[in-house]
Scaffold this active site. Structure first.
Site, mmCIF file in Angstrom:
data_model
loop_
_atom_site.group_PDB
_atom_site.id
_atom_site.type_symbol
_atom_site.label_atom_id
_atom_site.label_comp_id
_atom_site.label_asym_id
_atom_site.label_seq_id
_atom_site.Cartn_x
_atom_site.Cartn_y
_atom_site.Cartn_z
ATOM 1 N N SER A 82 0.821 -1.218 0.000
ATOM 2 C CA SER A 82 0.000 0.000 0.000
ATOM 3 C C SER A 82 0.854 1.268 0.000
ATOM 4 C CB SER A 82 -0.916 0.026 1.235
ATOM 5 O OG SER A 82 -1.827 -1.034 1.171
ATOM 6 N N THR A 135 -1.762 3.934 3.646
ATOM 7 C CA THR A 135 -2.546 4.650 2.616
ATOM 8 C C THR A 135 -2.832 6.105 2.993
ATOM 9 O OG1 THR A 135 -3.463 2.553 1.891
ATOM 10 C CG2 THR A 135 -4.601 4.531 1.143
ATOM 11 N N GLU A 256 -10.487 6.003 2.704
ATOM 12 C CA GLU A 256 -10.015 4.631 2.491
ATOM 13 C C GLU A 256 -10.911 3.599 3.173
ATOM 14 O OE1 GLU A 256 -6.055 1.813 2.903
ATOM 15 O OE2 GLU A 256 -6.573 3.132 4.555
ATOM 16 N N ASP A 261 -8.587 -5.191 2.544
ATOM 17 C CA ASP A 261 -7.287 -5.871 2.434
ATOM 18 C C ASP A 261 -7.096 -6.890 3.554
ATOM 19 O OD1 ASP A 261 -4.445 -6.061 1.502
ATOM 20 O OD2 ASP A 261 -4.050 -5.147 3.452
ATOM 21 N N HIS A 304 -4.085 -2.223 -4.818
ATOM 22 C CA HIS A 304 -3.629 -3.541 -5.296
ATOM 23 C C HIS A 304 -4.728 -4.547 -4.992
ATOM 24 C CE1 HIS A 304 -3.082 -4.532 -1.088
ATOM 25 N NE2 HIS A 304 -2.431 -3.394 -0.949
HETATM 26 ZN ZN LIG Z 1 -2.294 -5.947 2.518
#
Ligand SMILES: [Zn+2]
Length: 367
Positions: A82, A135, A256, A261, A304
């Site tokens: 990140s 992030t 965010e 994730d 990602h």
């Molecule tokens: Zn991650």
């Protein structure tokens, strides 16, 4: 004769210079957003979006007319974290995994949030992790490692960012306070209080009226997961937008969905669904504002893909229709989705590198 030729060449050069100058200027003011809301679903790939769509029957992302894919590889590698991908989206430059808005050589990279501040715009960061996590950090800090969260907190406190909403209180209080994760005497809450209202609960945040700068620490570390908490990312997004929209020069806001994730790392399909619904709600809150406002660019993307997530048909006699499957408990190198709405959205259609996001947003902010 010689003189005339020279003069003619000179006139052509001037003409070309004017043409290039005009080409580099914005075509019209209509394409320049006054406000920018960038929503990042951490670890969100196309399958995560599909899973959420199948479960809910519709996504707020479908309200966005422009779509594309983003390449995510970091400097010197294939699979990003990140920090590197966030740096690309915040600054327009690739860096190494783990690095927060510094070049691979260690030079400071100016972020879109810092460019917005320089132009007098209001700025904000909202996350469901610690606000010092990679992030949000890439927008307002510059350090060699994402693990330096105490230093990220110091830089954030001393930055000009107007709205901070998320977890991470423990990085802002001096070491002798119970629960502190600092090793020094710095009281960053006091630093923040000099320029903004500081609250420690969602109830206090929601009650605020007329505040123009706010730090809301909703947890000592990360916020509870979407499944466990009694407030939504949409609530936080709407409040942050309300606070920032009070300024006359426009705003830049990053929101965010931090824990998509984490659920994907855990190969937890149910967790992904809760986090994705929560994130899509925030996309809806941003679009509700943008549709009324008319001068706001909303971008939804990811840093990602996590989990090598795929969706299969469930075996016969299964109670559910869709079988989530994972090929990894780590990040993958898949391209990630990007969607855009509002003035300037058209640029984001097609396939781009993650640096394009940062470079384009900085260009919009500087105009
Ligand atoms: Zn991650």
């Amino acid at each position: 004769m010689r003189w005339t030729m020279k003069r003619a060449r000179f006139q052509v050069s001037i003409l070309l210079a004017i043409v290039f100058l005009m080409a580099s200027l914005p075509a019209s003011g209509a394409d320049r957003p006054k406000n920018i809301i960038l929503l990042i679903g951490d670890g969100m790939g196309v399958a995560h979006l599909t899973f959420s769509h199948l479960a809910t029957g519709g996504l707020n992302a479908e309200r966005m007319p422009v779509g594309g894919l983003i390449k995510t590889f970091p400097f010197g590698g294939m699979v990003t974290d990140s920090a590197a991908s966030g740096t690309a989206m915040a600054t327009g430059y690739k860096t190494k995994n783990g690095v927060i808005s510094l070049s691979p050589e260690g030079d400071t990279l100016r972020t879109v949030l810092e460019s917005a501040e320089a132009r007098g715009m209001s700025t904000g960061l909202v996350a469901t992790s610690s606000i010092t996590h990679a992030t949000p950090a890439v927008f307002a800090a510059h350090v060699t490692s994402r693990r330096m969260e105490a230093e990220i907190a110091r830089q954030m406190a001393q930055s000009g960012v107007d709205v901070l909403v998320g977890g991470g209180w423990s990085f802002f209080v001096p070491h002798d306070i119970a629960g502190s994760r600092r090793t020094d005497d710095l009281d960053l809450i006091e630093v923040l209080k000099k320029r903004m209202t500081v609250v420690r609960s969602v109830e206090e945040l929601m009650k605020l009226e007329g505040a123009t700068a706010v730090a809301a620490f909703l947890a000592s570390r990360e916020c509870p997961s979407a499944k466990e908490r009694d407030y939504s990312l949409a609530d936080l997004a709407a409040k942050a937008i309300e606070i920032l929209a009070g300024g006359s020069e426009g705003f830049f806001l990053m929101i965010e969905g931090s824990q998509i994730d984490w659920a994907a790392h855990d190969n937890d399909g149910d967790g992904i669904l809760h986090e994705m619904k929560d994130f899509d709600g925030a996309v809806g809150a941003a679009l509700d504002f943008a549709e009324k406002n008319g001068a706001t660019l909303v971008i939804m993307t990811s840093d990602h893909e996590t989990g090598g997530f795929a969706l299969h048909e469930s075996p016969m006699h299964s109670s559910r229709m869709v079988e989530p499957a994972f090929t990894s408990d780590r990040h993958t190198m898949e391209m990630v989705p990007i969607f855009a709405y509002g003035p300037g959205a058209g640029a984001f259609g097609g396939i781009h590198d993650n640096t394009f996001v940062g470079a384009t947003l900085i260009e919009y902010v500087r105009r």
